[in-house]
Design an enzyme around this catalytic site. Sequence first.
Site, mmCIF file in Angstrom:
data_model
loop_
_atom_site.group_PDB
_atom_site.id
_atom_site.type_symbol
_atom_site.label_atom_id
_atom_site.label_comp_id
_atom_site.label_asym_id
_atom_site.label_seq_id
_atom_site.Cartn_x
_atom_site.Cartn_y
_atom_site.Cartn_z
ATOM 1 N N ASN A 169 -6.190 -29.031 64.108
ATOM 2 C CA ASN A 169 -5.117 -28.541 64.977
ATOM 3 C C ASN A 169 -4.036 -27.759 64.246
ATOM 4 O O ASN A 169 -3.312 -26.984 64.867
ATOM 5 C CB ASN A 169 -4.519 -29.687 65.815
ATOM 6 C CG ASN A 169 -3.928 -30.791 64.974
ATOM 7 O OD1 ASN A 169 -4.085 -30.821 63.760
ATOM 8 N ND2 ASN A 169 -3.237 -31.715 65.609
ATOM 9 N N GLU A 264 -2.623 -39.425 57.454
ATOM 10 C CA GLU A 264 -1.988 -39.364 58.777
ATOM 11 C C GLU A 264 -3.129 -39.285 59.785
ATOM 12 O O GLU A 264 -3.885 -38.318 59.808
ATOM 13 C CB GLU A 264 -1.064 -38.156 58.844
ATOM 14 C CG GLU A 264 -0.083 -38.272 59.977
ATOM 15 C CD GLU A 264 -0.587 -37.618 61.233
ATOM 16 O OE1 GLU A 264 -1.143 -38.343 62.078
ATOM 17 O OE2 GLU A 264 -0.451 -36.404 61.353
ATOM 18 N N CYS A 298 -1.123 -34.859 67.037
ATOM 19 C CA CYS A 298 -1.042 -36.295 66.795
ATOM 20 C C CYS A 298 0.284 -36.843 67.313
ATOM 21 O O CYS A 298 0.382 -38.008 67.676
ATOM 22 C CB CYS A 298 -1.230 -36.606 65.320
ATOM 23 S SG CYS A 298 -0.117 -35.685 64.294
#
Length: 496
Positions: A169, A264, A298
């Site tokens: 992304n 992450e 996210c």
Amino acid sequence: MAGNGVFAEILDGEVFKYYADGEWKKSSSGKSVAIINPTTRKTQYKVQACSQEEVNKVMDSAKSAQKLWAKTPLWKRAELLHKAAAILKEHKAPIAESLVKEIAKPAKDAVTEVVRSGDLVSYCAEEGVRILGEGKFLVSDSFPGNERTKYCLTSKIPLGVILAIPPFNYPVNLAVSKIAPALIAGNSIVLKPPTQGAVSALHMVHCFHLAGFPKGLINCVTGKGSEIGDFLTMHPGVNCISFTGGDTGIAISKKAGMIPLQMELGGKDACIVLEDADLDLVAGNIIKGGFSYSGQRCTAVKVVLVMESVADALVEKVKAKVAKLSVGAPENDCDITPVVSESSANFIEGLVMDAKEKGATFCQEYKREGNLIWPLLLDNVRPDMRIAWEEPFGPVLPLIRINSIEEGIHHCNASNFGLQGCVFTKDINKAIMIGDAMETGTVQINSAPARGPDHFPFQGIKDSGIGSQGITNSINMMTKIKTTVINLPSPSYTMG
Ligand code: G3H
């Protein structure tokens, strides 16, 4: 255009090359990996399928290059980073075009990602010269039983070879957020971009090449995760892994050896809305937080927990705004664009169908064409529905009606994720109490979750990650402390 002008040398026929030892190369495997355009669902680009042998060579050159780079003055490292940042911004158009084609990022957001990345690299260079230019000086007599006979000097030293694995992304921004701190701290880089996003990443790497970084310092290998994924993450030449992505990160952290990890791995960011909240502000933030880049962030708002007394009013406001979202091709800069892959669209659809079977209220009709899913707000979601807990990574947002603040906090904390969360209220005291009770790396008060500005600390707890990012934290994370102790033959006290 991608692969043209200054970028011509990164393309061989119809396959983009990989970057190793300061050169653009074709893989000896003779194989390539196709990148499917999420909008057309046809092959848009191809990249090299690197072999394990090529990974070995890359690791060797990254190791040798790092030794020399560590001896390069800090100001000079910063100077090269500033140069790379300027080149990146100068060539934002072809890089943004690749982002549009391979990850269906809306055209304007694609340009923003490149510009934001250039700014991140420059900021990192500036921050690096400050924080790496100073260390600590300790004296021994502060600890009981000691005289002042020892002077201890501490400084930050590089870790070695950093393996950087960004997600689809933000293939440019979340790559440079690993590359720039690594380089300013004196490390070398092996970048493994996501397949979807690899071409944008290769263009970005070429900007660093054009800036004149030494050979072998930055490397970028492309290929199938099944062939080189584990091989890279378990490679003995790797001294640190910085990964952003899904739960693959959990597997990586179990297999990686005794090296520092920065991870992450997503979130299920809750948006808690109290009775006194400014509902127009909340609705705007739900749209921005839940639906920008079609929910594929996210930090997207992934569940709204709203007090029953204001739920109807909020739902009406959000519905009105959803109706105004444009849906279509990223080239047309639509708000909602196709999600990254067919499998992702199928997964989202599975969550929607589960919610339907279990009685959620559909605020819009569910509509899908190929990978394009129309924005959908699901009201009256209950905890027995999958979407109450799972990350759709798509333009579908569940809303749960709550009757107490405790209920909202409980739902937030029952998640296996703990990235960010937000709370909307005009009562700052309540906001602080709720924020403190939320088990997340960050809480936003009266705004949707977001990673940026990029120098802010960014971290998740539980399955959301390991360590903290943000420019300063990443630089520190990619260094070790080295101490030198000067032992004096007799105590010495300044002015003593
Ligand atoms: O997708 C994960 C990113 O770190 C989120 O970044 O908040 O800037 O969209 P963002």
